[in-house]
Design a protein around this motif. Structure first.
Motif, short mmCIF file in Angstrom:
data_model
loop_
_atom_site.label_atom_id
_atom_site.label_comp_id
_atom_site.label_asym_id
_atom_site.label_seq_id
_atom_site.Cartn_x
_atom_site.Cartn_y
_atom_site.Cartn_z
N SER A 302 -17.79 3.97 -29.84
CA SER A 302 -17.01 3.32 -28.75
C SER A 302 -17.55 3.05 -27.51
O SER A 302 -17.13 1.95 -26.96
N ASP A 303 -18.34 3.59 -26.94
CA ASP A 303 -19.21 3.22 -25.89
C ASP A 303 -19.98 1.86 -26.06
O ASP A 303 -20.06 1.08 -25.26
N ARG A 304 -20.52 1.87 -27.31
CA ARG A 304 -21.31 0.84 -27.70
C ARG A 304 -20.65 -0.64 -27.90
O ARG A 304 -20.82 -1.60 -27.46
N SER A 305 -19.36 -0.53 -28.27
CA SER A 305 -18.19 -1.67 -28.47
C SER A 305 -17.64 -1.71 -27.41
O SER A 305 -16.94 -2.77 -27.39
N GLY A 306 -17.30 -0.77 -26.61
CA GLY A 306 -16.53 -0.97 -25.31
C GLY A 306 -15.02 -0.67 -25.94
O GLY A 306 -14.07 -1.04 -24.74
N ALA A 307 -14.57 -0.32 -27.00
CA ALA A 307 -13.29 -0.14 -27.41
C ALA A 307 -12.91 1.28 -27.65
O ALA A 307 -13.90 1.99 -28.30
N ARG A 308 -11.80 1.58 -27.46
CA ARG A 308 -11.32 2.99 -27.59
C ARG A 308 -9.97 2.87 -28.74
O ARG A 308 -9.89 3.78 -29.48
N LEU A 309 -9.44 2.20 -28.45
CA LEU A 309 -8.07 2.12 -29.30
C LEU A 309 -8.23 2.06 -30.69
O LEU A 309 -7.22 2.72 -31.31
N PRO A 310 -9.09 1.25 -31.17
CA PRO A 310 -9.15 0.98 -32.64
C PRO A 310 -9.56 2.58 -33.37
O PRO A 310 -9.14 2.79 -34.18
#
Length: 427
Positions: A302-310
């Motif tokens: 999630s840090d690497r992708s910058g996304a949390r919600l998925p």
């Protein structure tokens, strides 16, 4: 986060991680064990003291009622007193109360000590989340929180083996096995609390192991990624923030289902597998490694992708499927599949909630917001075990309870979708 004005940001965060996270992780490991070890004590304790499933469910749930009630005052005091002193106070008081559980003889004593334990521990978890948000910028916060938070599933590794061994001491020194369990697993909190008082650094500006340039770099990183939101400073205003309300509802429902399951976990697994308590302890221990791996993977990716919600959406759905499989009561193989799915996914649910909370809430609102989300979450954990106990006494089995957990998790999935739509509308 490479070299900036001669400061190696990666090295700064790595140094902070090693100075802070192992100690806080140890503290959380003990906290998780002291609130959950009644699940191992339950079978023999309930038989010795004549407690029904309803009495046990009330005792299991009342911890979360006091925890929720005192959550916001505790976090506000932490801001005023300082994390080091307040976290140490929390640990020392809860350790003494957790050990005192060995003296329980009546249902009302059980309720009272569980209530006091929740009151003593209130503010610990959101206080740590607030504390970590003061040290780690958003781009590194998921990994920092996950490295602290894996102590929860890793506690299973310790608790599964240790609790089975302590229960086997039944009769030693004139004590029941469950009395040894509460005593031995409660007192370490006092010792670690004293260690926190001595060793936990207060703020980045107060330490000697960062240079002035490194302190300035860290302060700049934290200021640069502060979310843009309205500035509120009291609990009622924070409750009106849509993000806090939506995250709180997800936490309420998922935590309700999680602790309902966890507080009866050894008994459920014994019924599903037919195994001895020692074998169940070994299974719970292995499950802790699976849960820790899932949580670390979520924090890293999630840090690497910058996304949390998925990650929140997928993990919530997977836990829902696990409850559905348990409800089918399909025997050993299906039960083990459901259990692996549960332990691999649930940590990602709660980790994602807290990563989103620290990402989306303004720093000056963080103390109230984290406490509010956790208060709502623990409120769910109060009602779930009571309903589960009543259903168990009424039906004699777990099927109705698991149907209820599936419905609760389905509702949580709906709030996750609502949160995604809200965030989409904000862009």
């Amino acid at each position: 986060m490479g070299q900036v004005d001669g400061v190696d940001g990666v090295a700064v965060l790595r140094r902070a991680s090693w100075r802070i996270i192992p100690l806080l992780g140890l503290a959380y490991m003990i906290a998780f064990m002291d609130r959950s070890n009644i699940s191992f004590a339950a079978k023999t304790m309930n038989a010795d003291l004549g407690f029904s499933a309803t009495v046990y469910g009330i005792g299991g749930g009342v911890f979360f009622a006091s925890y929720a009630l005192f959550e916001i005052p505790s976090n506000l005091l932490l801001e005023r007193v300082g994390a080091r002193r307040w976290i140490a106070r929390i640990m020392i008081s809860w350790g003494l109360i957790a050990a005192a559980m060995m003296f329980v003889q009546t249902a009302w004593q059980f309720y009272a000590l569980r209530f006091l334990l929740g009151m003593a521990e209130a503010g610990f978890f959101p206080g740590v989340i607030l504390y970590l948000s003061l040290w780690f910028p958003r781009a590194a916060r998921g990994r920092a929180i996950s490295r602290f938070y894996i102590s929860g599933p890793l506690t299973r590794v310790v608790m599964g083996v240790l609790s089975a061994w302590l229960l086997a001491l039944n009769g030693a020194g004139g004590l029941k096995g469950w009395q040894w369990l509460f005593l031995v697993e409660g007192l370490p909190a006092v010792l670690v609390g004293l260690l926190v008082l001595y060793a936990l650094p207060e703020t980045p500006q107060s330490v000697t192991w960062l240079t002035p340039a490194e302190k300035d770099w860290l302060a700049g990183q934290l200021a640069a990624d502060a979310p843009v939101s309205a500035r509120h400073g009291n609990p009622l205003a924070a409750l009106r923030l849509p993000v806090v309300l939506l995250l709180g509802m997800v936490g309420l429902l998922t935590t309700c289902a999680y602790y309902t399951f966890t507080l009866s976990e050894p008994q459920i697994l014994a019924q599903v597998t037919g195994w001895s308590m020692a074998s169940i302890g070994a299974l719970v221990s292995v499950s802790g490694l699976v849960g820790a791996a899932g949580m670390l993977f979520t924090g890293w990716l999630s840090d690497r992708s910058g996304a949390r919600l998925p990650f929140l959406l997928v993990s919530t759905a997977l836990v829902m499927i696990a409850y559905a499989l348990f409800a089918l009561n399909g025997g050993l193989a299906l039960g083990l599949v459901a259990y692996v799915l549960f332990v691999a996914s649930w940590g990602s649910v709660t980790l994602s909630v807290w990563m989103l909370c620290t990402d989306l809430v303004q720093p000056r609102n963080m103390a109230v917001a984290t406490a509010m989300v956790n208060t709502m979450s623990q409120t769910g954990a109060f009602f779930g075990p009571i309903g589960w106990g009543i259903a168990r006494d009424a039906t004699g089995g777990y099927h109705a309870g698991f149907v209820g957990l599936f419905v609760v998790q389905l509702l949580a999935l709906g709030f996750v979708v609502g949160l995604m739509r809200y965030r989409h509308g904000q862009r």
